[in-house]
Design a protein around this motif. Structure first.
Motif, mmCIF file in Angstrom:
data_model
loop_
_atom_site.group_PDB
_atom_site.id
_atom_site.type_symbol
_atom_site.label_atom_id
_atom_site.label_comp_id
_atom_site.label_asym_id
_atom_site.label_seq_id
_atom_site.Cartn_x
_atom_site.Cartn_y
_atom_site.Cartn_z
ATOM 1 N N ARG A 290 -6.602 8.163 -0.668
ATOM 2 C CA ARG A 290 -6.485 9.440 -1.034
ATOM 3 C C ARG A 290 -5.538 10.394 -0.281
ATOM 4 N NH1 ARG A 290 -12.847 11.159 -1.980
ATOM 5 N NH2 ARG A 290 -12.923 10.816 -4.279
ATOM 6 N N ALA A 291 -5.327 9.938 0.823
ATOM 7 C CA ALA A 291 -4.428 10.948 1.801
ATOM 8 C C ALA A 291 -2.962 10.352 1.562
ATOM 9 C CB ALA A 291 -4.885 10.581 3.269
ATOM 10 N N LEU A 363 -3.211 0.338 5.774
ATOM 11 C CA LEU A 363 -2.640 1.679 5.371
ATOM 12 C C LEU A 363 -1.348 2.185 5.777
ATOM 13 C CD1 LEU A 363 -5.997 3.684 5.803
ATOM 14 C CD2 LEU A 363 -4.794 3.211 3.617
ATOM 15 N N ALA A 364 -0.933 1.640 6.928
ATOM 16 C CA ALA A 364 0.367 1.959 7.611
ATOM 17 C C ALA A 364 1.354 1.071 6.687
ATOM 18 C CB ALA A 364 0.379 1.451 8.879
ATOM 19 N N ALA A 365 1.101 -0.336 6.287
ATOM 20 C CA ALA A 365 2.051 -1.034 5.481
ATOM 21 C C ALA A 365 2.155 -0.340 4.183
ATOM 22 C CB ALA A 365 1.506 -2.323 5.376
ATOM 23 N N LEU A 366 0.848 0.014 3.463
ATOM 24 C CA LEU A 366 1.089 0.766 2.280
ATOM 25 C C LEU A 366 2.027 1.929 1.980
ATOM 26 C CD1 LEU A 366 -0.006 0.639 -0.665
ATOM 27 C CD2 LEU A 366 -2.189 1.759 -0.015
ATOM 28 N N GLY A 374 9.629 5.436 -3.447
ATOM 29 C CA GLY A 374 10.018 6.594 -3.939
ATOM 30 C C GLY A 374 8.769 7.548 -4.219
ATOM 31 N N HIS A 375 7.477 6.932 -3.915
ATOM 32 C CA HIS A 375 6.350 7.963 -3.736
ATOM 33 C C HIS A 375 6.120 8.212 -2.490
ATOM 34 C CE1 HIS A 375 2.189 9.386 -4.764
ATOM 35 N NE2 HIS A 375 1.654 8.415 -3.550
ATOM 36 N N THR A 376 6.296 9.576 -2.111
ATOM 37 C CA THR A 376 6.405 10.336 -0.943
ATOM 38 C C THR A 376 5.416 11.715 -1.051
ATOM 39 O OG1 THR A 376 8.306 11.566 -1.781
ATOM 40 C CG2 THR A 376 8.765 9.491 -0.562
ATOM 41 N N ALA A 377 4.395 11.848 -1.833
ATOM 42 C CA ALA A 377 3.386 12.972 -2.010
ATOM 43 C C ALA A 377 2.481 12.920 -1.142
ATOM 44 C CB ALA A 377 3.127 13.366 -3.494
ATOM 45 N N PHE A 378 2.918 12.921 -0.081
ATOM 46 C CA PHE A 378 1.793 12.961 1.114
ATOM 47 C C PHE A 378 2.258 13.012 2.455
ATOM 48 C CE2 PHE A 378 3.279 8.541 0.444
ATOM 49 C CZ PHE A 378 3.812 8.159 1.655
ATOM 50 N N GLY A 383 -2.635 8.698 5.851
ATOM 51 C CA GLY A 383 -3.474 7.480 5.449
ATOM 52 C C GLY A 383 -4.050 7.252 6.657
ATOM 53 N N VAL A 384 -3.558 6.687 7.647
ATOM 54 C CA VAL A 384 -3.979 6.203 8.923
ATOM 55 C C VAL A 384 -4.879 7.345 9.692
ATOM 56 C CG1 VAL A 384 -3.591 5.466 11.306
ATOM 57 C CG2 VAL A 384 -2.291 4.655 9.357
ATOM 58 N N ASP A 385 -4.558 8.588 9.506
ATOM 59 C CA ASP A 385 -5.048 9.644 10.044
ATOM 60 C C ASP A 385 -6.429 9.908 9.541
ATOM 61 O OD1 ASP A 385 -3.214 10.046 12.135
ATOM 62 O OD2 ASP A 385 -2.227 11.820 11.014
#
Length: 394
Positions: A290-291, A363-366, A374-378, A383-385
């Motif tokens: 989600r993050a 999560l880090a790899a994802l 191109g998905h950078t909306a975070f 994710g890791v945090d």
């Protein structure tokens, strides 16, 4: 880190390499007996008829269904994902009169809907999946057994994807039969199928007519109650695992050792502790995806602890991103099929992989792969945090 099979526990891999013994060697028969004792605890049952069927989880499913179903029996299958369709197909092959009800993918059945169908169909057997990895949903079973008893139906559940990572209480929930596989939350290889039968189910199984070694017993094999399979005839398998040790097949020794070790690990850690570990890993992965700006699929209030499905972000090539995860980071996540084909990824946290470092690295790899496509909306590192906050209790 997909929907299974998953990485096995190291000690399970070591168990697979143990020396082979003959099927009537005292060590082998003692190991079979010990494995039965262990799996009674894993299933939450006192059923004597608790065994391992040699074969993948589908072997256990087929053994249960072809042994319990007589041609012409009415069988009710509530379908909420791919594996409900599988139960219906196997029941049809067993020559049952199959009735199905359907829930939208991503949802489960209220007990009232199942009861209405049972009252209408009056089935001999109700067959349900507990956790369906195709949708990530976990069907509540705790009230359905009582409904089945009231209407005189046997109750069977396929717990392949859910056993040991989600609660399962065979006796308390009124299950007459249940089967699983090693390759999900039990943390082993595919190839052995734990199975348990209630005394009521055993009565049905042992009453079936069968043919052994070409000798017809108790009637013609075309009789309606003749089990059409030799290998999956649970009456014969129970004789093999029981005190008489009647020859049926040559036990798959290495898989038996693996199955025993899977159960031993669950009980050493503690059933509730293993489930709690799956809960924590699942919550951490959910928070992490989600993050990363990913939208989850399905009714999260009924999600399995050990898998989450996320919609593939618009503009991200799903298969190419999965390939990058595997080729660049050595991490496999799952695609999907049916109405979800090409729409979601499925990420598992089960068995040996239901641990903090596996969640964090995934999560880090994802995140890296999502950025590449191109998905950078975070927020960077979000994710890791988010997962770390779950593990730290924040």
């Amino acid at each position: 880190m997909g929907p299974g099979p998953i990485d096995a526990y190291p000690s399970v891999l070591r168990a697979l390499s143990a020396p082979l013994t003959g099927q009537y060697d005292p060590f082998m028969t003692a190991t079979m007996t010990e494995t039965q004792v262990l799996y009674r605890q894993v299933w939450g049952t006192e059923n004597e008829a608790t065994v391992i069927v040699d074969g993948t989880s589908r072997a256990g499913i087929e053994a249960a269904m072809v042994s319990l179903i007589r041609p012409g029996d009415r069988v009710l299958v509530p379908v909420f994902g791919r594996f409900g369709h599988l139960l219906a197909e196997i029941a049809e092959r067993a020559m049952a009169e199959v009735h199905t009800i359907h829930a939208e993918w991503g949802q489960v059945f209220p007990v009232s809907v199942v009861e209405e169908a049972i009252a209408r169909v009056r089935p001999t057997l109700v067959a349900m999946v507990q956790g369906d990895t195709s949708t990530t949903m976990l069907q509540p079973l705790d009230e359905i057994g009582e409904v089945c008893r009231r209407y005189g139906a046997l109750f069977y559940s396929d717990a392949t994807a859910s056993l040991a990572g989600n609660p399962f209480e065979a006796d308390a929930w009124g299950l007459d039969a249940a089967t699983a596989g090693l390759q999900k939350c039990l943390g082993g290889p595919s190839g052995a199928a734990p199975l348990t039968l209630s005394p009521r189910a055993v009565e049905v199984v042992t009453a079936r007519k069968r043919v052994e070694a070409g000798i017809r017993e108790e009637g013609d094999p075309q009789a309606p109650d003749f089990v059409r399979s030799n290998y999956f005839d649970l009456g014969m398998i129970l004789d093999y695992w029981g005190p008489r040790r009647l020859n049926h097949h040559t036990e798959a020794a290495s898989m038996l050792y693996a199955a025993r070790e899977c159960a031993r690990l669950v009980l050493v850690e503690g059933r509730e502790a293993v489930i709690a570990r799956h809960v924590r890993a699942g919550e951490a992965m959910l928070a992490g995806v989600r993050a990363l700006g990913l939208t989850t699929f399905g009714d999260l209030s009924h999600k399995m602890t050990n898998i989450v499905a996320v919609y593939i972000p618009e503009g991200v090539p799903g298969d190419a991103a999965r390939a990058a995860m595997l080729e660049d980071f050595g991490i496999e996540i799952g695609t999907s099929f049916g109405p979800l084909h090409g729409k979601v990824w499925r990420i598992g946290t089960m068995g040996y992989n239901a641990r903090e470092d596996a969640v964090m690295v995934t999560l880090a790899a994802l995140e890296a792969v999502l950025r590449r496509f191109g998905h950078t909306a975070f927020t960077a590192g979000g994710g890791v945090d988010a997962a770390a906050d779950i593990y730290r209790g924040a």
